[in-house]
Design a protein around this motif. Structure first.
Motif, short mmCIF file in Angstrom:
data_model
loop_
_atom_site.label_atom_id
_atom_site.label_comp_id
_atom_site.label_asym_id
_atom_site.label_seq_id
_atom_site.Cartn_x
_atom_site.Cartn_y
_atom_site.Cartn_z
N PHE A 1 -6.95 -18.39 -9.74
CA PHE A 1 -6.33 -17.77 -8.56
C PHE A 1 -5.06 -18.55 -8.16
N ILE A 2 -5.11 -19.86 -8.33
CA ILE A 2 -3.93 -20.67 -7.98
C ILE A 2 -2.77 -20.35 -8.90
N SER A 3 -3.05 -20.20 -10.20
CA SER A 3 -1.96 -19.87 -11.13
C SER A 3 -1.38 -18.50 -10.76
N ILE A 4 -2.24 -17.59 -10.31
CA ILE A 4 -1.75 -16.27 -9.88
C ILE A 4 -0.83 -16.42 -8.67
N GLN A 5 -1.23 -17.24 -7.72
CA GLN A 5 -0.40 -17.44 -6.52
C GLN A 5 0.93 -18.11 -6.87
N LEU A 6 0.89 -19.09 -7.76
CA LEU A 6 2.14 -19.78 -8.14
C LEU A 6 3.07 -18.83 -8.90
N ALA A 7 2.48 -17.96 -9.73
CA ALA A 7 3.30 -17.00 -10.49
C ALA A 7 3.92 -15.97 -9.56
N LEU A 8 3.15 -15.59 -8.55
CA LEU A 8 3.64 -14.61 -7.58
C LEU A 8 4.81 -15.21 -6.79
N LYS A 9 4.65 -16.46 -6.44
CA LYS A 9 5.67 -17.14 -5.63
C LYS A 9 6.95 -17.37 -6.42
N THR A 10 6.80 -17.79 -7.68
CA THR A 10 7.99 -18.20 -8.47
C THR A 10 8.58 -17.05 -9.28
N ARG A 11 7.83 -15.96 -9.41
CA ARG A 11 8.22 -14.84 -10.29
C ARG A 11 8.34 -15.28 -11.75
N LYS A 12 7.64 -16.33 -12.10
CA LYS A 12 7.67 -16.83 -13.48
C LYS A 12 6.22 -16.95 -13.98
N PRO A 13 6.04 -16.92 -15.29
CA PRO A 13 4.69 -17.23 -15.81
C PRO A 13 4.33 -18.67 -15.44
N VAL A 14 3.11 -18.88 -15.01
CA VAL A 14 2.67 -20.23 -14.65
C VAL A 14 1.39 -20.57 -15.41
N LYS A 15 1.45 -21.70 -16.07
CA LYS A 15 0.28 -22.17 -16.81
C LYS A 15 -0.37 -23.32 -16.06
N ILE A 16 -1.68 -23.25 -15.96
CA ILE A 16 -2.44 -24.41 -15.49
C ILE A 16 -3.37 -24.80 -16.62
N LEU A 17 -3.34 -26.06 -16.98
CA LEU A 17 -4.23 -26.56 -18.03
C LEU A 17 -4.84 -27.87 -17.53
N PHE A 18 -6.15 -27.91 -17.48
CA PHE A 18 -6.83 -29.12 -17.01
C PHE A 18 -6.68 -30.26 -18.00
N ASP A 19 -6.56 -31.48 -17.48
CA ASP A 19 -6.74 -32.63 -18.38
C ASP A 19 -8.25 -32.96 -18.38
N ARG A 20 -8.64 -33.90 -19.22
CA ARG A 20 -10.07 -34.14 -19.41
C ARG A 20 -10.74 -34.65 -18.14
N GLU A 21 -10.04 -35.50 -17.42
CA GLU A 21 -10.62 -36.04 -16.18
C GLU A 21 -10.87 -34.90 -15.18
N GLU A 22 -9.91 -34.00 -15.10
CA GLU A 22 -10.05 -32.82 -14.24
C GLU A 22 -11.22 -31.96 -14.69
N GLU A 23 -11.36 -31.84 -16.00
CA GLU A 23 -12.45 -31.02 -16.56
C GLU A 23 -13.81 -31.57 -16.12
N PHE A 24 -13.91 -32.90 -16.04
CA PHE A 24 -15.17 -33.50 -15.59
C PHE A 24 -15.33 -33.41 -14.07
N GLN A 25 -14.20 -33.44 -13.35
CA GLN A 25 -14.30 -33.50 -11.89
C GLN A 25 -14.23 -32.15 -11.20
N ALA A 26 -13.44 -31.24 -11.78
CA ALA A 26 -13.16 -30.00 -11.06
C ALA A 26 -13.75 -28.76 -11.72
N LEU A 27 -14.48 -28.96 -12.79
CA LEU A 27 -15.11 -27.82 -13.45
C LEU A 27 -16.57 -27.78 -13.03
N PRO A 28 -17.05 -26.64 -12.55
CA PRO A 28 -18.46 -26.60 -12.16
C PRO A 28 -19.39 -26.82 -13.36
N PRO A 29 -20.29 -27.78 -13.27
CA PRO A 29 -21.18 -28.10 -14.39
C PRO A 29 -22.48 -27.29 -14.34
#
Lengths: 793, 157
Positions: free
Chosen positions: A259-287
């Motif tokens: 949803f955040i990438s959608i909001q950033l793309a809407l705001k910037t009118r550009k394609p926006v990529k979000i890619l987690f790093d590994r630490e984020e994958e452990f901390q911010a991904l629901p297990p």
């Protein structure tokens, strides 16, 4: 059945050759023109009020194109219970709460900008233990519900309660009763490819979301709902999948970063990529969802189960994703693993300020089976019956209807238990070795779809061109399980072409027909059934063409021959043999009369028929067929009863362990994994599912644990998390049981998740046999083994 | 940012990269040369998805500063098939024995295996397991990967 050319054969994964040459394009590798990189700022507290956010320094950084906070976007609520917003404006409730987001021209600049955002918090009292959170005086994680009504307790308003039969009667009928307390913890799915997506709007605000979900149409549904809240109602959403670098449940929900990438793309009118790093994958991904169980079971003098009563408490974390729905799957083993007449199961999900959870391979089944299979062992011991024999007494049978109203059809359970007995030399070794032990556990799982949404359907389009090439537009997702190969085998078999003639397109909602999602071990069963049906239709179209054109093609051949050789005499043929499509068949690229497959003249390449039929003059024709397979299953009713899958998988794992009483280390000497798979469509690929799932199960049993201390993930790296490596040798002996399922494509049932389910409890039971102490809290670490040994004395 | 000019051999061809001095070899391969076979699975040298071969040794390219590659020979997954596209025996073995599932770890896994087989054509199972201990895989349980490397070794004899 043995005359299949491709089904049942270990066809190599040649269709996926791009994965061994570096050509396969994962979300990491995807770029769109003008693409920006998004980065998320997470909370510094487990529970706090946001007093202020200053984004001015971040906005000034060269290369930054947008900085968003909760004040910049609509307050739309998302998630299964609509209990969170995309960016948190007033209160954060967990460390992974998304507070702000940046889009910039490079990932480095985006990361730098995130560091420049200053947030002032006022810390609030937090609660990290579900039992504490249930107390009246506990701080509330949410003060209001999704509709803004005040909330009185941290307990979620979810109805997870199952009752069948009469527990009190069951108790009366019991000669032996045991009670066990068991618990499981958070584990990370550890996809090698991390979470990520690219959101891109066209000029008219239609969205294309490049993604790696296993539920492409589920995404459409959730984003459509979101769009209606943010002023984009009616806009078209297209989900296009990259190659998926592992899923294991992580791609079932639409996550906040999307949803955040959608909001950033809407705001910037550009394609926006979000890619987690590994630490984020452990901390911010629901297990995986953790759970604490109290389970009570009884049996009569003959060892027949009389009742099973279980209550579970689930630490829901701060918000609600699919983790809170894992009890719906726990009900299956609770009510239907082994014959048990009286069942009570209740699960309570409790908000805490910990991380929240979602799906992982097996959903709630591994957790619940750990409870059931721990209890099965303790009850067998109380009754003085060998635990394997005890399971044999209580096994499910073909034709059973369980208390949940699951209708058991094909069932190779008995063979699986016998395989464990034989391969482990159970009678010879059980209970007779010091420091070594045997243990077993079994499983039931859905294996013919799972009607968790109104439609459990799966659509497929099959299109054949004038060269005999077959395009298959597949609505499911290949997450690595091997579906491209297995579907290719089925299409080649059912249509009469060769695997190298089949080309698959996966994961594009603009092309594909609807599908409920590649979850619940359903892909081979559902896509296979859709393929068989679509191919039957396409084949009929080709055979109609054959009837129209074959005689002409054959006579044309005779004419050419005659021109070359004036002495050639046209044979007198019975063209009636090829006048009816019912009398023709296609196999291995050739069309021929069923009655005379090797006919010297009437056996011709299907591509010849296709060229004549598709490119001939006059009315244009196509060979294109679709099928939508939706099995005649039932959604669970209000009591959580109903036959939600067309068939069920059974299996048993037997483990021999060696426990070092000095170090507490558990070594697996042998792991027998016996699985009823209906029919092995591709034995080599099937083994891959069993090995992989068993390994993840061993990790679940022995090493893996997200250490969450006061809401914070303390081990967000592979090094500290302890996923198994190639040095953790686990000798696995797979046993394939093939009862042939009458509803499965060519007899097959699902097998993606089962291998994981019984592994951890089988290990726990083997540890008990080895050292006489029972570890009831996963994972079984050396520390726990030593502590238990010390307590035993 | 200060850039650095680095010349090395990449999959048999001489190349020069002008990239920020802080870039890793992985970042240079992926961004500058658009060779995206090597993956960033963790970025800190723990998972091996970024493995490439530098002067015969398998390295984690995410930790390898690009300027260290000066004058060396770098081989990536994109460079191991024959000129006519014939797959390397390790690649074929991974397809035949289901050594690949989701495929994310596969490039790194194959490069580690290639470095091993180039140096030790007849490795024991334990040699193989030790060699790929730094290449993580969640899908396979490593069983069919180890078997595939054994198969490839036999084919390459």
């Amino acid at each position: 059945m043995s005359d299949h050319l491709f089904v049942g054969k270990s066809i190599p994964r040649t269709i996926e050759a791009d994965k061994v040459t570096g050509k396969a394009v994962y979300i990491d590798d995807m770029k769109r023109p003008g693409m920006l990189y998004g980065k998320i700022l997470y909370s510094r507290y487990a529970h706090a009020r946001i007093k202020s956010i200053d984004t001015s320094r971040a906005k000034k950084l060269a290369g930054v194109r947008a900085v968003l906070t909760g004040r910049d976007i609509p307050d739309a609520r998302v998630g299964f219970l609509k209990d969170q917003t995309v960016l948190k404006k007033d209160v954060v409730r967990q460390f992974r709460d998304e507070v702000a987001a940046v889009a910039a021209i490079s990932p480095e600049i985006a990361a730098e900008a995130v560091d420049l955002i200053e947030v002032e918090y006022e810390e609030l009292p937090a609660v990290f233990d579900p039992f504490e959170a249930m107390k009246e005086e506990a701080p509330l994680v949410h003060e209001v519900d999704a509709r803004g009504r005040p909330v009185k307790s941290n307990m979620l308003p979810l109805p997870w309660k199952f009752e069948a039969g009469d527990i009190e009667q069951g108790r009366k009928d019991s000669a032996f009763v045991v009670t066990d307390n068991v618990s499981t913890t958070w584990v990370n799915q550890c996809c090698m490819g991390t979470s990520g997506c690219i959101a891109e709007f066209d000029t008219s605000n239609n969205l294309t979301l490049y993604n790696q979900t296993n539920v492409i149409f589920g995404h459409i549904g959730r984003i459509t709902e979101y769009f209606s809240q943010i002023g984009l109602k009616g806009k078209k959403i297209r989900v296009v999948n990259a190659i998926v670098g592992g899923s294991f449940g992580t791609k079932l929900d639409t996550d906040i970063y999307e949803f955040i990438s959608i909001q950033l793309a809407l705001k910037t009118r550009k394609p926006v990529k979000i890619l987690f790093d590994r630490e984020e994958e452990f901390q911010a991904l629901p297990p995986r969802q953790p759970a604490v169980f109290t389970i009570e079971q009884g049996c009569d003098r003959d060892g027949r189960l009389t009742f099973r009563k279980c209550e579970a408490i689930l630490d829901n974390g701060a918000y609600t994703s699919w983790g809170a729905t894992t009890p719906s799957v726990m009900i299956m083993p609770m009510s239907s693993l082994y014959r048990v007449p009286n069942v009570f199961f209740k699960a309570t999900c409790v908000y805490t300020n910990n991380i929240y959870c979602q799906a992982m391979r097996g959903y709630g089944n591994p957790q619940a089976t750990f409870a059931v299979e721990t209890s099965m062992d303790t009850l067998a011991e109380a009754a003085g019956i060998d635990p394997l024999e005890f399971r044999m007494i209580n096994r499910n049978h073909p034709g059973d209807e369980t208390p949940m109203r699951l209708k058991i059809t094909s069932c190779g359970f008995e063979e699986c238990i016998n395989a464990v007995k034989e391969k482990l030399k159970w009678d010879e070794k059980k209970g007779k070795q010091k420091g070594r032990g045997l243990g077993m556990a079994s499983l039931i799982h859905v294996a013919g779809g799972a009607r968790v949404t109104r439609s459990d359907g799966h659509g497929m389009v099959v299109k054949v061109d004038e060269y005999g090439h077959v395009d298959v537009i597949e609505s499911g997702t290949d997450q690595g399980q091997g579906s491209p190969t297995v579907i290719t085998q089925i299409v080649a078999e059912a249509l009469g072409v060769r695997p190298e003639d089949v080309f698959l397109t996966f994961g594009d909602t603009a092309l594909a027909l609807w599908d409920a999602g590649t979850h619940a071990s359903r892909h081979t069963f559902m896509a296979g059934n859709a393929a068989v049906r679509a191919c039957a239709k396409a084949k009929k179209q080709i055979l109609d063409m054959a009837v129209e054109h074959m005689a002409k093609i054959i006579k044309g051949g005779f004419k050419r021959k005659k021109r070359k050789d004036p002495d050639f005499v046209e044979p007198d043929l019975d063209y009636g043999l090829i006048a009816d499509p019912e009398n023709l068949d296609i196999r291995d690229r050739m069309v021929f009369p069923k009655k005379d497959p090797d006919h010297p003249y009437f056996r011709i390449p299907v591509s010849q028929v296709l060229r004549e039929g598709l490119l001939g003059s006059g009315e244009s024709k196509v060979v294109v067929a679709e099928a939508f397979y939706d099995p005649p299953t039932e959604m669970l009713d209000r009591e959580f009863k109903g036959n939600l899958s067309q068939t069920y998988a059974f299996g048993a794992s037997g483990v021999e362990v060696e426990v070092d009483e000095k170090t507490g280390e558990v070594k697996i000497l042998n792991l027998v994994a016996a699985h009823d798979v209906g029919k092995a469509m591709n034995p080599t690929l099937l083994l891959g599912q069993i090995y992989g799932a068993a390994y993840t199960g061993v990790g679940y049993g022995l090493t893996e644990e997200i250490k969450v201390v006061n809401g914070r993930v303390m081990n967000p790296s592979f090094r500290d998390y302890q996923m198994l490596t190639a040095m953790d040798v686990v000798p696995i002996e797979p046993v394939i049981v093939e009862p042939m399922d009458e509803d499965g494509p060519y007899g097959a049932k699902g097998v993606g998740e089962p291998g994981l389910v019984p592994t951890a409890p089988a290990i726990a039971n083997a540890v008990y046999d080895a050292i006489g102490v029972r570890i009831t809290d996963l994972p079984i670490t050396p520390e726990k083994v030593l502590a238990a040994l010390k307590e035993k004395g | 940012m200060k850039k650095v000019s680095v010349s090395f051999t990449l999959n048999g061809y001489p190349v020069t990269a002008e990239v920020p001095v802080t870039w890793s070899l992985l970042k240079t391969l992926r961004e500058d040369f658009e060779l995206t076979g090597a993956k960033e699975g963790c970025g800190v040298g723990e998972c091996g998805a970024c493995t490439v071969i530098v002067d015969g040794d398998a390295v984690n390219s995410c930790l390898y500063p690009v300027f260290e590659a000066e004058g060396k020979s770098v081989m990536t997954i994109e460079g191991i098939a024959g000129e006519d596209g014939t797959l390397h025996p390790i690649q074929t073995a991974f397809l035949e024995n289901n050594g690949v599932q989701c495929g994310y770890c596969t490039s790194g896994m194959i490069m580690s295996a290639k470095a091993l087989l180039d140096q030790n054509p007849d490795p024991a199972e334990n040699d193989i397991r030790t060699n790929i201990a730094g290449n993580f895989c969640r899908c396979t349980g490593y069983v069919q990967i180890v078997e595939a490397i054994e198969m490839a070794a036999r084919k390459m004899e």
